[in-house]
Scaffold this active site. Structure first.
Site, mmCIF file in Angstrom:
data_model
loop_
_atom_site.group_PDB
_atom_site.id
_atom_site.type_symbol
_atom_site.label_atom_id
_atom_site.label_comp_id
_atom_site.label_asym_id
_atom_site.label_seq_id
_atom_site.Cartn_x
_atom_site.Cartn_y
_atom_site.Cartn_z
ATOM 1 N N ASP A 1 0.820 -1.208 0.000
ATOM 2 C CA ASP A 1 0.000 0.000 0.000
ATOM 3 C C ASP A 1 0.858 1.265 0.000
ATOM 4 O O ASP A 1 1.855 1.356 0.731
ATOM 5 C CB ASP A 1 -0.892 0.039 1.245
ATOM 6 N N HIS B 1 -1.083 4.628 -0.489
ATOM 7 C CA HIS B 1 -2.080 5.546 0.075
ATOM 8 C C HIS B 1 -1.670 7.011 -0.012
ATOM 9 O O HIS B 1 -1.688 7.746 0.985
ATOM 10 C CB HIS B 1 -2.389 5.165 1.518
ATOM 11 N N ASP C 1 -3.875 0.043 -3.801
ATOM 12 C CA ASP C 1 -4.095 1.105 -2.808
ATOM 13 C C ASP C 1 -3.099 2.242 -3.005
ATOM 14 O O ASP C 1 -2.307 2.583 -2.118
ATOM 15 C CB ASP C 1 -4.044 0.553 -1.381
ATOM 16 N N ASP D 1 -6.252 7.526 -1.649
ATOM 17 C CA ASP D 1 -6.982 7.652 -0.380
ATOM 18 C C ASP D 1 -6.020 7.831 0.801
ATOM 19 O O ASP D 1 -4.887 7.374 0.784
ATOM 20 C CB ASP D 1 -7.909 6.459 -0.112
ATOM 21 N N ARG D 2 -6.543 8.503 1.813
ATOM 22 C CA ARG D 2 -5.890 8.741 3.098
ATOM 23 C C ARG D 2 -4.751 9.748 3.017
ATOM 24 O O ARG D 2 -4.792 10.775 3.664
ATOM 25 C CB ARG D 2 -5.392 7.432 3.719
ATOM 26 N N ASN E 1 -8.334 -2.546 -2.993
ATOM 27 C CA ASN E 1 -9.733 -2.284 -2.645
ATOM 28 C C ASN E 1 -10.052 -0.783 -2.655
ATOM 29 O O ASN E 1 -11.222 -0.393 -2.740
ATOM 30 C CB ASN E 1 -10.092 -2.888 -1.285
ATOM 31 N N HIS E 2 -9.024 0.074 -2.619
ATOM 32 C CA HIS E 2 -9.283 1.512 -2.705
ATOM 33 C C HIS E 2 -9.341 1.997 -4.147
ATOM 34 O O HIS E 2 -9.638 3.178 -4.376
ATOM 35 C CB HIS E 2 -8.239 2.291 -1.908
ATOM 36 N N HIS F 1 -3.671 -7.898 -3.845
ATOM 37 C CA HIS F 1 -3.788 -6.879 -2.806
ATOM 38 C C HIS F 1 -4.282 -7.466 -1.495
ATOM 39 O O HIS F 1 -3.664 -7.280 -0.446
ATOM 40 C CB HIS F 1 -4.722 -5.755 -3.236
ATOM 41 N N ARG G 1 -14.676 -6.525 7.893
ATOM 42 C CA ARG G 1 -14.560 -5.323 7.069
ATOM 43 C C ARG G 1 -15.875 -4.991 6.367
ATOM 44 O O ARG G 1 -16.066 -3.884 5.907
ATOM 45 C CB ARG G 1 -13.474 -5.509 5.999
ATOM 46 N N HIS H 1 -2.595 -4.751 2.036
ATOM 47 C CA HIS H 1 -3.953 -4.549 2.573
ATOM 48 C C HIS H 1 -4.025 -4.281 4.070
ATOM 49 O O HIS H 1 -4.995 -3.703 4.548
ATOM 50 C CB HIS H 1 -4.802 -5.778 2.232
#
Length: 298
Positions: A37, A39, A65, A68-69, A97-98, A149, A197, A224
Site C-alpha cells: 500500500d 495511500h 491502494d 486515499d488517506r 480495494n481503494h 492486494h 470489514r 492490505h
C-alpha cells in the site's frame, strides 16, 4: 503538482489502453520489487525510487491502494501511470480495494480530485474509476509467487479462473475478484469466515497450505493490512503481508517494507524505518498492528 485537464485526459486514456490489454492475472519474470500500500504518500514513493532505482532499470509490481488517506494520491497515481505508459513491461499495477469507486469516494480521493481541479474534478474522478476497472487483479512471478492486494477466495479453484476473468470489472461486490481485493489471513480461523470489514473473507493457515499445493505455488505476497514492522509472515512463511507506507497517515510510527525477488526467487525484505526515538523497541514489541475499522464499509 498542478495538472491540466488535458494532462489527466491524455494520461488516463493512454494507460487505460495498456490495462485493457492485460489479463486479470499477469505473468512477471524476476528479478522484481513487490510493493504494498502507498495511500497517497508521494514523498515515500519517491524515496523508494531513489533508494532502489526507477523503472525501467528496476521492474516493479505494485499491489494496489495508490489513493486515499494520504494527501498526494493524484501525484502517486499520475506518476505510476506515466511510468506504465513509458515502460509497460517494467512496471505492473494491480488493483487494490481503494481502486473501487464506492471506497475512494469515501476515503479521500474524490475530494482530492474536486479540490485539485474544481471545474472538472468529478469528471476526472470518473475517468480514473473507468481506468481502475481495467487494472489486473493478481500477478504470478515465475509461476511460483502469487501476488494480490487482499488475499484468497473460496472461488479460486485454478489460476485460469482468474487469468481469464473478463474485464472491465465494475464495482466488484462479491466473487473471486472482490475476495482477492478484500480478504485477510487469520491464523485463529479454520477454513473461511466472513470478514468484519464488511466485504470478503478471512482465511486460515490450512487454506494457505491447500492453495499453495493445489496451484503449485510456493509463496503468496499480499498487502492490505498495516503492519507495524512493515511486514508479517504466516503459515510457515508461505504468505507474507507487506505495507509500504511508513508513518501511516501520520497516525502510526510504523516501518514500511517492500520485497526484492531475485532470479532464483530468493526474497529479501527491504525495510524503511522512520527516525523515531525508541523505534526498534516499538517494532519488536508490537510486531504488527492495524485497525480493521479503517476500511469498514457502511
Amino acid at each position: 503538482m498542478k495538472y491540466t485537464k488535458e494532462e489527466y485526459d491524455n494520461i488516463i486514456y493512454e494507460v487505460s489502453q495498456i490495462f485493457s490489454s492485460e489479463k486479470a492475472l499477469i505473468d512477471v519474470d524476476p528479478p522484481c520489487v513487490v510493493v504494498g500500500d502507498l495511500h497517497g504518500q508521494f514523498n515515500d514513493l519517491m524515496n523508494m525510487f531513489v533508494l532502489l532505482g526507477r523503472p525501467p532499470e528496476v521492474v516493479y509490481v505494485f499491489t494496489g491502494d495508490y489513493v486515499d488517506r494520504g494527501a498526494m494520491s493524484l501525484e502517486c497515481i499520475m506518476l505510476l501511470f506515466a511510468y506504465k505508459i513509458c515502460y509497460p513491461e517494467n512496471i505492473y499495477l494491480l488493483r487494490g480495494n481503494h481502486e473501487i469507486a464506492r471506497v475512494n469516494k469515501k476515503y479521500g480521493f474524490y475530494d482530492e480530485c474536486i479540490g485539485a481541479i474544481p471545474k472538472y474534478g468529478e469528471e476526472v474522478w470518473a475517468l480514473f474509476q473507468r481506468c481502475f476497472n481495467n487494472l489486473p487483479i493478481a500477478a504470478l512471478i515465475a509461476t511460483k509467487i502469487l501476488c494480490m492486494h487482499g488475499g484468497l477466495s473460496p472461488s479460486l479453484v485454478t489460476l485460469d479462473d482468474l487469468r481469464y476473468h473478463k474485464k472491465p470489472i465494475r464495482n466488484p461486490f462479491r466473487g473471486i475478484v472482490n475476495d482477492m481485493l478484500w480478504a485477510d489471513p487469520d491464523p485463529s480461523v479454520f477454513e473461511w469466515k466472513t470478514s468484519t470489514r464488511g466485504s470478503g473473507f478471512v482465511f486460515g493457515t490450512n487454506v494457505i497450505d491447500d492453495v499453495c499445493t493445489r496451484l503449485g505455488i510456493e509463496l503468496i505476497i499480499r498487502a492490505h493490512q498495516m503492519c507495524f514492522d512493515g511486514y508479517w509472515t504466516v503459515a510457515g512463511r508461505k504468505l507474507i503481508t507487506i505495507f509500504s507506507a511508513p508513518v501511516y497517515c501520520n497516525l502510526y510510527k510504523n516501518a514500511a517494507s517492500v520485497l526484492r525477488v531475485d532470479e532464483k526467487l530468493c526474497v529479501q525484505v527491504i525495510a524503511f524505518v522512520p527516525e523515531t526515538r525508541d523505534i526498534e523497541r516499538l517494532i519488536k514489541t508490537k510486531n504488527r498492528v492495524w485497525d480493521h475499522t479503517l476500511d469498514n464499509l457502511d
